[in-house]
Motif scaffolding. Structure first.
Motif, short mmCIF file in Angstrom:
data_model
loop_
_atom_site.label_atom_id
_atom_site.label_comp_id
_atom_site.label_asym_id
_atom_site.label_seq_id
_atom_site.Cartn_x
_atom_site.Cartn_y
_atom_site.Cartn_z
N ILE A 1 -33.88 -19.79 14.77
CA ILE A 1 -34.55 -19.02 15.82
C ILE A 1 -34.40 -17.55 15.46
N THR A 2 -35.52 -16.84 15.40
CA THR A 2 -35.50 -15.45 14.97
C THR A 2 -36.30 -14.60 15.93
N GLU A 3 -36.24 -13.25 15.74
CA GLU A 3 -37.00 -12.37 16.61
C GLU A 3 -38.49 -12.52 16.41
N THR A 4 -38.91 -12.95 15.23
CA THR A 4 -40.34 -13.15 14.99
C THR A 4 -40.80 -14.54 15.39
N ASN A 5 -39.89 -15.49 15.44
CA ASN A 5 -40.22 -16.88 15.81
C ASN A 5 -39.19 -17.42 16.81
N THR B 1 -24.70 -12.04 0.14
CA THR B 1 -25.26 -12.92 1.16
C THR B 1 -26.75 -12.65 1.37
N VAL B 2 -27.44 -13.58 2.03
CA VAL B 2 -28.86 -13.38 2.30
C VAL B 2 -29.07 -12.21 3.25
N GLY B 3 -28.10 -11.98 4.14
CA GLY B 3 -28.19 -10.83 5.03
C GLY B 3 -28.13 -9.52 4.27
N GLU B 4 -27.28 -9.46 3.26
CA GLU B 4 -27.20 -8.26 2.43
C GLU B 4 -28.47 -8.07 1.62
N VAL B 5 -29.06 -9.16 1.15
CA VAL B 5 -30.33 -9.06 0.44
C VAL B 5 -31.38 -8.42 1.35
N ALA B 6 -31.47 -8.89 2.59
CA ALA B 6 -32.45 -8.35 3.53
C ALA B 6 -32.20 -6.89 3.84
N GLY C 1 -47.70 -11.46 7.82
CA GLY C 1 -46.34 -11.19 8.27
C GLY C 1 -45.29 -12.04 7.60
N LEU C 2 -45.63 -12.60 6.43
CA LEU C 2 -44.72 -13.52 5.76
C LEU C 2 -43.37 -12.87 5.46
N SER C 3 -43.38 -11.71 4.83
CA SER C 3 -42.12 -11.08 4.45
C SER C 3 -41.27 -10.76 5.67
N ASP C 4 -41.89 -10.31 6.76
CA ASP C 4 -41.15 -10.02 7.98
C ASP C 4 -40.50 -11.28 8.54
N ARG C 5 -41.22 -12.40 8.51
CA ARG C 5 -40.65 -13.65 9.02
C ARG C 5 -39.45 -14.10 8.18
N LEU C 6 -39.59 -13.97 6.86
CA LEU C 6 -38.51 -14.44 5.99
C LEU C 6 -37.29 -13.54 6.10
N VAL C 7 -37.50 -12.24 6.24
CA VAL C 7 -36.37 -11.33 6.44
C VAL C 7 -35.69 -11.62 7.78
N ALA C 8 -36.47 -11.91 8.81
CA ALA C 8 -35.89 -12.23 10.11
C ALA C 8 -35.02 -13.48 10.02
N TYR C 9 -35.47 -14.47 9.25
CA TYR C 9 -34.64 -15.68 9.09
C TYR C 9 -33.37 -15.36 8.33
N ARG D 1 -31.73 -12.65 8.43
CA ARG D 1 -30.81 -12.02 9.39
C ARG D 1 -30.16 -13.05 10.30
N ALA D 2 -30.92 -14.10 10.64
CA ALA D 2 -30.39 -15.13 11.53
C ALA D 2 -29.29 -15.94 10.87
N VAL D 3 -29.35 -16.06 9.54
CA VAL D 3 -28.32 -16.82 8.81
C VAL D 3 -27.68 -15.88 7.78
N SER D 4 -27.36 -14.68 8.23
CA SER D 4 -26.98 -13.60 7.33
C SER D 4 -25.73 -13.89 6.49
N HIS D 5 -24.89 -14.81 6.95
CA HIS D 5 -23.64 -15.09 6.22
C HIS D 5 -23.83 -16.05 5.06
N PHE D 6 -25.02 -16.63 4.91
CA PHE D 6 -25.25 -17.60 3.83
C PHE D 6 -25.07 -16.91 2.47
N PRO D 7 -24.31 -17.51 1.57
CA PRO D 7 -24.20 -16.96 0.21
C PRO D 7 -25.46 -17.27 -0.59
N THR D 8 -25.65 -16.56 -1.69
CA THR D 8 -26.81 -16.80 -2.54
C THR D 8 -26.38 -17.38 -3.89
#
Length: 340
Positions: A174-178, A237-242, A271-279, A281-288
């Motif tokens: 669940i994200t701010e865009t979705n 992390t994915v949050g740091e990437v964003a 709005g693809l990039s915005d949606r993916l960045v929002a996701y 942020r929602a799982v920002s702790h995930f490692p890459t």
């Protein structure tokens, strides 16, 4: 070489990207619907989208979807997802190498890694139960669905939730865009799968196969872009990437979206990039990290090799550069296996 320039008038990604006009030169040979000069074209041999469209015109609902709610089911896999999805006391759990019961009337949830699918289809699943399979895998699984003639019959769930460890609660997509959630399902058991996820406090929308494919490709792009960029920057992390590498994310996501637009004839929504960045942020702790390369980044790389073999430009040069340079510098490790 004959070329065309695509300027989207539909608002789909591939023409207008992030408010600027993206003029992309694409060999017309890539858009052909037949094999020519040794080039292997991508086609989607599912009849389901056409049938859905005519049923829509006639005011009918999708006849391929069973509208029953959650029912006792078979769960293949005993890991995090398989354990999490156990709901009914009559659920049957099938482990590695065990047979799926042929007389079970409900859906069969495949809670395994992608590499296990071939073994399941060949040795664990009776032919009569193939139409009841529910695939929850990330990555590009269309080639194996096509191989076993399952594009029309399989139930598919695009999973935007994560279970960090055995017995843990799931983190929903669940994200701010979705805010309605990103997980979607389609196919015979789509409603049963959605009801099961709802009972676990998760979101899931039932969609037609065309919109599911768009959702699946978006998730594939998210996995490939964020994990690759994060890995070459030291496994952040994915949050740091964003937060720290948004320009790289935008550029890599754009070129991947253009690539699927032309190779699969599947335009993605604005709005693809915005949606993916929002996701992210929602799982920002995930490692890459690069995982299941054949089913993820390797799928894009297969098209790079195909283009080079036939004298065309790489559709995803940034993605290729990050793969090759990251491997040369010892930041990432991968081996390619053909998966088109």
């Amino acid at each position: 070489m004959n070329q065309v320039r695509y300027m989207s008038e539909t608002g789909f990604v591939g023409g207008v990207a992030r408010g600027r006009l993206a003029l992309n030169t694409v060999p017309t040979e890539y858009r052909a619907c037949k094999v020519h000069g040794g080039i292997r074209m991508q086609t989607w041999s599912s009849e389901r989208p056409r049938l859905e469209y005519f049923e829509f015109l006639e005011g009918k609902t999708d006849s391929a979807i069973t509208r029953a709610g959650d029912v006792p089911s078979v769960l293949v896999g005993t890991g995090r997802i398989g354990n999490f999805l156990r709901t009914h006391p009559d659920d049957v759990v099938v482990g590695r190498g065990e047979k799926i019961p042929e007389d079970h009337p409900g859906p069969v949830y495949l809670c395994t890694r992608n590499d296990a699918l071939e073994e399941i289809l060949l040795h664990q699943c009776p032919p009569s139960k193939r139409e009841d399979l529910v695939f929850l895998q990330n990555g590009m699984i269309e080639p194996i669905l096509r191989k076993y003639a399952l594009l029309d019959s399989a139930t598919l769930v695009n999973v935007y939730f994560a279970v960090a460890k055995l017995g843990a609660d799931a983190v929903d997509g669940i994200t701010e865009t979705n805010p309605e959630g990103l997980t979607v399902s389609t196919g015979k058991w789509a409603h049963a799968a959605a009801d099961r996820l709802h009972s676990k406090g998760l979101t899931c929308r039932v969609v037609n196969s065309r919109d599911f494919r768009r959702s699946m490709l978006e998730k594939l792009i998210w996995i490939c872009a964020f994990n690759l960029i994060g890995a070459v920057h030291g496994g952040i992390t994915v949050g740091e990437v964003a937060a720290k590498h948004r320009r790289e994310v935008d550029d890599m996501v754009d070129e991947m979206a253009v690539m699927v637009r032309y190779t699969l004839a599947c335009p993605l929504f604005p709005g693809l990039s915005d949606r993916l960045v929002a996701y992210a942020r929602a799982v920002s702790h995930f490692p890459t990290a690069l995982k299941e390369f054949q089913w993820r980044n390797g799928w894009f790389y297969s098209f790079t090799l195909l283009a080079r073999k036939n004298g065309f430009d790489d559709f995803t040069p940034m993605h290729t550069d990050y793969l090759v340079d990251g491997k040369a510098r010892g930041l990432i490790h991968w081996d390619h296996e053909e998966n088109l």
